[in-house]
Design an enzyme around this catalytic site. Structure first.
Site, PDB file in Angstrom:
ATOM      1  N   MET A 101       0.802  -1.220   0.000  1.00  0.00           N
ATOM      2  CA  MET A 101       0.000   0.000   0.000  1.00  0.00           C
ATOM      3  C   MET A 101       0.839   1.277   0.000  1.00  0.00           C
ATOM      4  O   MET A 101       0.408   2.298   0.521  1.00  0.00           O
ATOM      5  CB  MET A 101      -0.956  -0.016   1.207  1.00  0.00           C
ATOM      6  N   HIS A 120      -4.932  -5.646  -8.563  1.00  0.00           N
ATOM      7  CA  HIS A 120      -5.826  -4.562  -8.118  1.00  0.00           C
ATOM      8  C   HIS A 120      -7.260  -5.097  -8.110  1.00  0.00           C
ATOM      9  O   HIS A 120      -7.683  -5.736  -9.080  1.00  0.00           O
ATOM     10  CB  HIS A 120      -5.702  -3.373  -9.076  1.00  0.00           C
TER      11      HIS A 120
HETATM   12  C1  GAR Z   1      -6.066  -7.379  -2.354  1.00  0.00           C
HETATM   13  O1  GAR Z   1      -7.453  -7.348  -2.512  1.00  0.00           O
HETATM   14  C2  GAR Z   1      -5.391  -6.565  -3.419  1.00  0.00           C
HETATM   15  O2  GAR Z   1      -6.040  -6.648  -4.657  1.00  0.00           O
HETATM   16  C3  GAR Z   1      -5.477  -5.181  -2.859  1.00  0.00           C
HETATM   17  O3  GAR Z   1      -5.205  -5.343  -1.483  1.00  0.00           O
HETATM   18  C4  GAR Z   1      -5.643  -6.642  -1.077  1.00  0.00           C
HETATM   19  C5  GAR Z   1      -4.494  -7.313  -0.385  1.00  0.00           C
HETATM   20  O4  GAR Z   1      -4.918  -8.514   0.178  1.00  0.00           O
HETATM   21  N1  GAR Z   1      -4.557  -4.293  -3.484  1.00  0.00           N
HETATM   22  C6  GAR Z   1      -4.820  -3.017  -3.717  1.00  0.00           C
HETATM   23  O5  GAR Z   1      -5.853  -2.480  -3.395  1.00  0.00           O
HETATM   24  C7  GAR Z   1      -3.704  -2.271  -4.414  1.00  0.00           C
HETATM   25  N2  GAR Z   1      -4.180  -1.027  -4.919  1.00  0.00           N
HETATM   26  P1  GAR Z   1      -3.863  -9.615   0.596  1.00  0.00           P
HETATM   27  O6  GAR Z   1      -2.855  -8.923   1.533  1.00  0.00           O
HETATM   28  O7  GAR Z   1      -4.684 -10.649   1.322  1.00  0.00           O
HETATM   29  O8  GAR Z   1      -3.210 -10.131  -0.643  1.00  0.00           O
END
Ligand code: GAR
Length: 215
Positions: A101, A120
């Site tokens: 992030m 994403h």
């Molecule tokens: C996921 O849904 C990913 O797509 C999103 O954060 C989450 C992480 O989950 N990413 C974004 O929003 C990037 N802009 P995780 O830590 O369980 O993989």
């Protein structure tokens, strides 16, 4: 057009996974690597958060992890330069952003041009940024999904590799929609990384072409 050539069995690719949170996409990638679906190894799991649950999962899996404190660096550029040095030390071929992030600086994007992927939770170019599942619900769109794309300096706007679509239901909450999308994230992210290391992704401008094996 040629993709990146990692097809020689003598040269196994090296992945660095970047995460800031729970790490479920990291786990999907790790499973695919462990099962031999991806011709690469995870050389490093990196985080900007010391207490990211994903880092703990990586450590438990016996992988090398690294936390660098953003506050210990003068600015974003110096922070990303420190990251790049760690990646160079380990000969990393591909960075996989998996819920990382923090926006990458143009310098790091350029140093790893066409060698950074991101997942994403929306159908880009619709809904870049944060809280995108709620935004999809608020807009009343009927379908949403997820996108794997190459990372360029402009946030969430690099060339698209794979997408998957899910319905948006009338009684969806942010959580139920996010859960439906996450299932697809775990499917298409390893698939995109597999294609990358099989040398099957060719890029022309902002279009990505999936090459036939042997092309
Ligand atoms: C996921 O849904 C990913 O797509 C999103 O954060 C989450 C992480 O989950 N990413 C974004 O929003 C990037 N802009 P995780 O830590 O369980 O993989």
């Amino acid at each position: 057009m040629r993709g990146f050539d990692f097809r020689s069995p003598a040269k196994k690719g090296k992945i660095a996974v970047f995460l800031s949170g729970r790490g479920s996409n990291f786990e999907a990638l790790r499973e695919a690597v462990d099962e031999g679906r991806i011709n690469a190894a995870i050389a490093l799991v990196f985080s900007n958060k010391a207490d990211a649950p994903g880092l703990l999962k990586a450590r438990e899996a016996g992988l090398e992890t690294l936390f660098l404190d953003p506050k210990a660096h003068a600015n974003r550029e110096e922070y990303d330069q420190a990251i790049a040095r760690e990646l160079d030390k380990r000969g990393v071929d591909l960075i996989c952003l998996a819920g990382y992030m923090k926006v990458l600086t143009p310098g790091l994007c350029e140093a790893f041009k066409h060698r950074i992927l991101n997942i994403h939770p929306a159908l880009l170019p619709a809904f870049p940024g944060l809280h995108v599942q709620q935004k999809a619900i608020d807009w009343g769109v009927r379908v949403s999904g997820c996108t794997v794309h190459f990372v360029a300096a402009e946030v969430d706007m690099g060339p698209i590799v794979l997408q998957a679509v899910v319905p948006v239901l009338q009684d969806d909450t942010e959580e139920t929609l996010a859960a439906r999308i996450l299932v697809e994230e775990h499917r298409i992210y390893p698939e995109a990384v597999r294609l990358f290391f099989d040398g099957r992704l060719g890029i022309e401008g902002r279009r990505v072409f999936i090459l036939e094996p042997g092309d």
